[in-house]
Design a protein around this motif. Structure first.
Motif, PDB file in Angstrom:
ATOM      1  N   ARG A 185       0.855  -1.190   0.000  1.00 27.85           N
ATOM      2  CA  ARG A 185       0.000   0.000   0.000  1.00 27.85           C
ATOM      3  C   ARG A 185       0.890   1.238   0.000  1.00 27.85           C
ATOM      4  NH1 ARG A 185      -5.213  -0.092   1.497  1.00 27.85           N
ATOM      5  NH2 ARG A 185      -4.975   1.685   2.929  1.00 27.85           N
ATOM      6  N   ILE A 186       0.814   2.025  -1.075  1.00 26.72           N
ATOM      7  CA  ILE A 186       1.683   3.178  -1.266  1.00 26.72           C
ATOM      8  C   ILE A 186       0.848   4.453  -1.271  1.00 26.72           C
ATOM      9  CG2 ILE A 186       3.481   4.196  -2.685  1.00 26.72           C
ATOM     10  CD1 ILE A 186       4.162   1.391  -1.615  1.00 26.72           C
ATOM     11  N   ALA A 187       1.248   5.415  -0.457  1.00 30.72           N
ATOM     12  CA  ALA A 187       0.504   6.671  -0.358  1.00 30.72           C
ATOM     13  C   ALA A 187       0.918   7.647  -1.445  1.00 30.72           C
ATOM     14  CB  ALA A 187       0.727   7.307   1.009  1.00 30.72           C
ATOM     15  N   VAL A 188      -0.064   8.348  -1.996  1.00 35.43           N
ATOM     16  CA  VAL A 188       0.175   9.500  -2.870  1.00 35.43           C
ATOM     17  C   VAL A 188      -0.022  10.731  -2.010  1.00 35.43           C
ATOM     18  CG1 VAL A 188      -0.594  10.787  -4.892  1.00 35.43           C
ATOM     19  CG2 VAL A 188      -0.615   8.282  -4.921  1.00 35.43           C
ATOM     20  N   GLU A 189       1.022  11.539  -1.881  1.00 32.95           N
ATOM     21  CA  GLU A 189       0.972  12.693  -0.993  1.00 32.95           C
ATOM     22  C   GLU A 189       0.118  13.814  -1.570  1.00 32.95           C
ATOM     23  OE1 GLU A 189       4.134  15.300   1.676  1.00 32.95           O
ATOM     24  OE2 GLU A 189       4.817  14.320  -0.156  1.00 32.95           O
ATOM     25  N   SER A 190      -0.639  14.441  -0.702  1.00 31.44           N
ATOM     26  CA  SER A 190      -1.392  15.627  -1.117  1.00 31.44           C
ATOM     27  C   SER A 190      -0.415  16.790  -1.247  1.00 31.44           C
ATOM     28  CB  SER A 190      -2.471  15.952  -0.081  1.00 31.44           C
ATOM     29  OG  SER A 190      -3.177  17.110  -0.447  1.00 31.44           O
ATOM     30  N   PRO A 191      -0.492  17.563  -2.340  1.00 32.17           N
ATOM     31  CA  PRO A 191       0.483  18.639  -2.577  1.00 32.17           C
ATOM     32  C   PRO A 191       0.203  19.900  -1.779  1.00 32.17           C
ATOM     33  CG  PRO A 191      -1.035  18.490  -4.405  1.00 32.17           C
ATOM     34  CD  PRO A 191      -1.408  17.378  -3.466  1.00 32.17           C
ATOM     35  N   GLU A 203      -2.780   0.354  -4.030  1.00 31.83           N
ATOM     36  CA  GLU A 203      -2.278  -0.997  -3.810  1.00 31.83           C
ATOM     37  C   GLU A 203      -1.537  -1.424  -5.068  1.00 31.83           C
ATOM     38  OE1 GLU A 203      -5.565  -3.493  -2.682  1.00 31.83           O
ATOM     39  OE2 GLU A 203      -5.364  -2.926  -0.568  1.00 31.83           O
ATOM     40  N   LEU A 204      -0.213  -1.562  -4.955  1.00 25.00           N
ATOM     41  CA  LEU A 204       0.618  -1.841  -6.119  1.00 25.00           C
ATOM     42  C   LEU A 204       1.244  -3.218  -6.040  1.00 25.00           C
ATOM     43  CD1 LEU A 204       2.542   1.546  -6.569  1.00 25.00           C
ATOM     44  CD2 LEU A 204       0.379   0.846  -7.602  1.00 25.00           C
TER      45      LEU A 204
END
Length: 308
Positions: A185-191, A203-204
């Protein structure tokens, strides 16, 4: 590279111990840094930057591969990605030099632009050599970090490791699943400027991910914010509503370069190019006090994101 790294792996069926694997990981990262650093005068890249024009320069296999990725993305992005943009990056204060005391003049930008262009580099991948037609300054930082992730991943696979997660400064590659059978589970950061916040969690499995944004590396001068992402076509920092781009691709080096290219292109042109290239890309666009998500069909398919 001036950043951190974080690696997890499953040791099921693995003969090597943790210390041996950790040492191997560090050596792969150091190899890329020693070859492609703009901060180290003895690096292969620094020596190429100091070399004379119109003379073939011998490259190592890793640096050749990085130049090859860069050239492909430069062509397909119409020059939005350009590793010869180094002089402009330095001029605007985002290279190994200190921040300038004032914003560059139009004349300085025009002069630097005359010495920029990926087409002045001639790469011979078969013979692992390169030459430049003019005295350009090459900066590979927008692809080398992702490439370093790939190098570590291939090293882990050479040991027979079937499940891993490699992260270098936010660029990620995964293989297989965790020991408990769940996906990585990899987070995409909010800019968001000044704080850490999660925008999405993906989920990769057997996939690479690279993100580029203008919300961490910037400075303000005279009330104007200057992004570290320089448009090689104008010679100036980008000025559009796109806050960050996340690209999914099995090759993190490729994803890393494209994330930068998409930041330069902006949400409209970038989305058009991404769809045409059948790429998996998520654009986070400034929308009032928040952000709206714009995902390509390829991104929705890979992540299970709803079509609408």
């Amino acid at each position: 590279m001036g950043t951190w790294y974080h690696v997890k792996w499953s040791d099921e069926g693995l003969d090597a111990d943790t210390e041996e694997v950790s040492s191997g990981i560090l050596s792969k990262l150091q190899e890329v840094d020693l070859l492609m650093s703009t901060y180290k005068p003895e690096s292969e890249l620094s020596r190429f930057n100091q070399s004379e024009p119109d003379v073939w320069f011998a490259l190592s296999k890793p640096t050749t591969e990085v130049f090859d990725i860069a050239h492909e993305v430069s062509q397909k992005s119409g020059g939005a990605f350009d590793v010869t943009v180094g002089k402009l990056v330095n001029m605007w204060g985002f290279g190994p030099q200190y921040k300038p005391t004032q914003v560059p003049s139009d004349q300085d930008i025009a002069k630097a632009l005359s010495e920029v262009g990926f087409d002045v580099l001639e790469l011979d991948t078969a013979s692992q050599k390169i030459r430049k037609n003019t005295p350009v300054y090459v900066d590979l930082s927008a692809v080398a970090k992702g490439y370093a992730v790939d190098r570590v991943a291939l090293y882990l696979e050479s040991l027979g490791i079937k499940g891993y997660m490699v992260e270098v400064g936010g660029e990620v590659r995964t293989k297989g699943v965790k020991p408990d059978g769940s996906k990585w589970r990899i987070a995409v950061e909010s800019p968001v400027v000044g704080e850490r916040r999660v925008q999405d969690v993906l989920e990769l499995e057997d996939m690479g991910m690279a993100t580029s944004g203008d919300y961490r590396n910037f400075y303000e001068e005279g009330g104007i914010r200057y992004s570290h992402t320089i448009d090689p076509r104008t010679g100036r920092p980008i000025k559009h509503s796109l806050a960050s781009v996340t690209v999914l691709d099995p090759s993190v080096g490729y994803a890393d370069a494209w994330a930068t290219a998409m930041m330069v292109l902006g949400e409209e042109q970038g989305f058009e190019v991404a769809v045409k290239q059948n790429m998996a890309v998520l654009f986070l666009v400034k929308d009032g006090s928040g952000f709206k998500e714009l995902a390509t069909p390829g991104f929705k398919k890979l992540t299970g994101m709803p079509k609408e």
